[in-house]
Write an enzyme that holds these catalytic residues in place. Structure first.
Site, PDB file in Angstrom:
ATOM      1  N   ASP A 124      36.745  57.040  50.639  1.00 22.29           N
ATOM      2  CA  ASP A 124      36.213  56.750  49.248  1.00 22.29           C
ATOM      3  C   ASP A 124      37.432  56.410  48.671  1.00 22.29           C
ATOM      4  O   ASP A 124      38.570  56.931  48.775  1.00 22.29           O
ATOM      5  CB  ASP A 124      35.696  58.115  48.489  1.00 22.29           C
ATOM      6  CG  ASP A 124      35.193  57.979  47.083  1.00 22.29           C
ATOM      7  OD1 ASP A 124      34.069  57.762  46.985  1.00 22.29           O
ATOM      8  OD2 ASP A 124      36.119  57.746  46.336  1.00 22.29           O
ATOM      9  N   ASN A 132      37.676  48.787  38.028  1.00 23.91           N
ATOM     10  CA  ASN A 132      36.820  48.107  37.535  1.00 23.91           C
ATOM     11  C   ASN A 132      36.818  47.796  36.005  1.00 23.91           C
ATOM     12  O   ASN A 132      36.728  46.745  35.131  1.00 23.91           O
ATOM     13  CB  ASN A 132      35.299  48.468  37.760  1.00 23.91           C
ATOM     14  CG  ASN A 132      34.840  48.428  39.156  1.00 23.91           C
ATOM     15  OD1 ASN A 132      35.081  47.140  39.621  1.00 23.91           O
ATOM     16  ND2 ASN A 132      33.832  48.950  39.710  1.00 23.91           N
ATOM     17  N   HIS A 137      34.971  43.728  37.321  1.00 19.76           N
ATOM     18  CA  HIS A 137      34.462  43.793  38.568  1.00 19.76           C
ATOM     19  C   HIS A 137      34.699  43.046  39.517  1.00 19.76           C
ATOM     20  O   HIS A 137      34.574  43.131  40.656  1.00 19.76           O
ATOM     21  CB  HIS A 137      32.688  43.806  38.164  1.00 19.76           C
ATOM     22  CG  HIS A 137      32.524  44.672  37.354  1.00 19.76           C
ATOM     23  ND1 HIS A 137      31.877  46.235  38.030  1.00 19.76           N
ATOM     24  CD2 HIS A 137      31.959  45.128  35.977  1.00 19.76           C
ATOM     25  CE1 HIS A 137      31.728  46.961  37.023  1.00 19.76           C
ATOM     26  NE2 HIS A 137      31.454  46.292  35.727  1.00 19.76           N
ATOM     27  N   ASP A 141      35.368  44.127  43.270  1.00 19.97           N
ATOM     28  CA  ASP A 141      34.774  43.407  44.671  1.00 19.97           C
ATOM     29  C   ASP A 141      35.914  43.023  45.395  1.00 19.97           C
ATOM     30  O   ASP A 141      35.859  42.936  46.758  1.00 19.97           O
ATOM     31  CB  ASP A 141      33.859  42.289  43.943  1.00 19.97           C
ATOM     32  CG  ASP A 141      32.727  42.676  43.506  1.00 19.97           C
ATOM     33  OD1 ASP A 141      32.250  43.879  43.386  1.00 19.97           O
ATOM     34  OD2 ASP A 141      32.103  41.671  42.879  1.00 19.97           O
ATOM     35  N   GLU A 167      31.958  52.685  46.441  1.00 21.94           N
ATOM     36  CA  GLU A 167      33.175  52.517  47.137  1.00 21.94           C
ATOM     37  C   GLU A 167      33.084  53.310  48.125  1.00 21.94           C
ATOM     38  O   GLU A 167      34.283  53.771  48.449  1.00 21.94           O
ATOM     39  CB  GLU A 167      34.371  52.788  45.890  1.00 21.94           C
ATOM     40  CG  GLU A 167      34.167  54.307  45.370  1.00 21.94           C
ATOM     41  CD  GLU A 167      33.301  54.638  44.140  1.00 21.94           C
ATOM     42  OE1 GLU A 167      33.623  55.442  43.532  1.00 21.94           O
ATOM     43  OE2 GLU A 167      32.244  53.832  44.157  1.00 21.94           O
TER      44      GLU A 167
END
Length: 242
Positions: A124, A132, A137, A141, A167
């Site tokens: 994680d 973010n 975002h 990404d 994630e």
């Protein structure tokens, strides 16, 4: 129900394509043996008289078999492409949760039946929501794609990486015991921590490791890895718990 219907249609299309391809190959083989194709083509190249009815029928059968085989091959390729898309995460281009569920079930079954070692590593990304929120975002990404690439290049060919959530990732490591999987997780943790992620700066990840034990099923094995991952997050992040 929708998932079951999708799986049924995928299997049915694959079976139909296999039947068509097999029938085409058999027809072509039978024609070649029965009509002695090599000799027949040689004779055709030497003679100049008009073809008889059996020549025309034979030519039609050959052309039909040829196009039937091409059609079957194209269908087979299209089916493989659709299955790949169905089992691949579009952003990171690693396998998705659907594929993870199928693969983990298969590997647990093999481990149970043949008494083989099997470990999984839950991953994680730490503070991903903050990435973010602060950088946008697109930056998030970028982190997902970069991190998945780092992990994929570091693991063995026998290991498989999946993106199972926003994630969250999972590694299925076959023929690997708990200590071996823990060493791999620690190596990945260090690699991610040291990697420069551009304007984002440092990124870390937490890891939960679990080994298959007698009596385990996919749920109990995954829950144990997830519990260890939760402990890693709760006790400071950027660490491995096994």
């Amino acid at each position: 129900m929708h998932s079951l219907k999708r799986k049924y249609l995928e299997h049915r299309h694959a079976i139909n394509d296999g039947i068509v391809l097999g029938a085409s190959a058999i027809c072509t083989f039978v024609y070649a043996i029965y009509f002695e194709m090599a000799e027949l083509f040689f004779e055709f190249s030497r003679k100049h008289e008009e073809w008889e009815l059996d020549d025309i029928v034979l030519s039609f059968l050959l052309i039909f078999s040829f196009y039937l085989m091409i059609f079957a091959i194209r269908r087979w390729k299209d089916t493989r492409l659709l299955l790949k898309k169905a089992y691949t995460d579009s952003l990171t281009e690693v396998y998705n949760r659907r594929k993870c569920t199928k693969t983990l079930l298969l590997e647990v079954t093999i481990a149970k039946k043949f008494n083989r070692t099997l470990s999984i590593i839950a991953i994680d990304i730490d503070h991903f929501k903050k990435i973010n929120d602060v950088f946008g975002h697109a930056a998030g990404d970028h982190v997902l794609k970069t991190l998945s690439g780092l992990v994929k290049n570091e693991i063995r060919g026998a290991d498989t990486l999946f993106r199972i959530g926003g994630e969250e990732f999972l590694i299925i490591s076959t023929e690997t015991d708990l200590s071996g999987a823990t060493r791999l997780a620690e190596r990945l943790r260090s690699l991610i921590e040291k990697y420069p992620f551009g304007k984002i700066g440092g990124v870390t990840a937490s890891f939960g490791v679990a080994e298959y034990e007698s009596g385990d099923n996919t749920d109990t094995l995954f829950q144990r890895a997830d519990k260890n991952l939760y402990e890693a997050k709760e006790t400071g992040r950027n660490r491995v718990v096994c």
